[in-house]
Write a protein that holds these residues in place. Structure first.
Motif: not given
Length: 242
Positions: A169-191
């Motif tokens: 508070r007071g710094r004008d800094i935003t702090v947020n979280t993104i929660a992706p769903g299944p996303t087409a990356t190598d890590l997702f496809f592995e296994g």
């Protein structure tokens, strides 16, 4: 003044796409990476070839000294830090009954301790008007079997992020979280079998997997001027699964 972004996990997958997108939006970018110097150098090279400014810095996100050194490098090269997108993470899948607690320690170290270490430096060193974006996962709300170790760490990320938004508070800094769903990356496809991939792709009402570009676009929104009134929030970027 050129704005500067640090992107952890910047050598591949979602993190690499964020590096590319933020550079295209005019940021000077520090691509943080854990071990794959070749991919990190490649990502930085692509930014530079497109006329942007970028450097690669190796840092274990759970090592507070390495994280501090990454911020030092950003400040030395570009003059300061305005945005941190903490995309680095690790996944372990196991049922609770079969979980090797050594694996739990490993994923906890990267996902929880690592997020705290990065967020701590961001809280201390982001310039006023900056943004911190952490990453959770939509599996937190989906409660898939065998995801409890990963889900537990990502729930911790969400909790820490919401508290930090209020601590700044007071710094004008935003702090947020993104929660992706299944996303087409190598890590997702592995296994995964094709049947599993098809099933996950069919879950969202939009009937496809997310792409790294989808997640990078959400990140760019929170990092940019249009996202300044979004703070202390969880953004589920998952095509409407939940």
């Amino acid at each position: 003044m050129t704005r500067t972004a640090i992107v952890t996990g910047g050598s591949r997958g979602i993190g690499r796409e964020i590096v590319t997108r933020l550079a295209a939006d005019g940021f000077a970018v520090v691509a943080g990476y854990a071990g794959n110097e070749e991919l990190a150098t490649e990502a930085v090279g692509e930014v530079r070839e497109s006329g942007g400014r970028a450097i690669a810095v190796r840092a274990d996100v759970a090592d507070e000294r390495a994280v501090a050194a990454m911020f030092d490098a950003a400040e030395a090269e570009f003059g300061g830090v305005d945005v941190v997108a903490h995309a680095a993470g690790k996944m372990v899948q196991s049922t609770v009954a079969d979980l090797d607690l050594a694996d739990l320690d490993e994923v906890y170290r990267t996902n929880v301790r690592g997020t705290f270490a990065v967020a701590q430096q961001a809280a201390r060193r982001l310039r006023d008007g900056g943004a911190l974006i952490t990453f959770s996962s939509s599996v937190v709300a989906l409660a898939f079997p065998a995801y409890s170790p990963y889900t537990a760490t990502k729930r911790a990320v969400e909790a820490m992020t919401m508290v930090l938004a209020r601590e700044l508070r007071g710094r004008d800094i935003t702090v947020n979280t993104i929660a992706p769903g299944p996303t087409a990356t190598d890590l997702f496809f592995e296994g995964k079998t094709q049947e599993t991939i098809d099933r996950l792709a069919a879950q969202p009402p939009l009937e496809r997997l997310g792409t790294p570009a989808d997640i990078a676009a959400a990140t760019a929104f929170l990092a940019g001027p249009d996202g300044r009134w979004i703070n202390g929030q969880l953004l589920r970027a998952n095509g409407g699964i939940i």
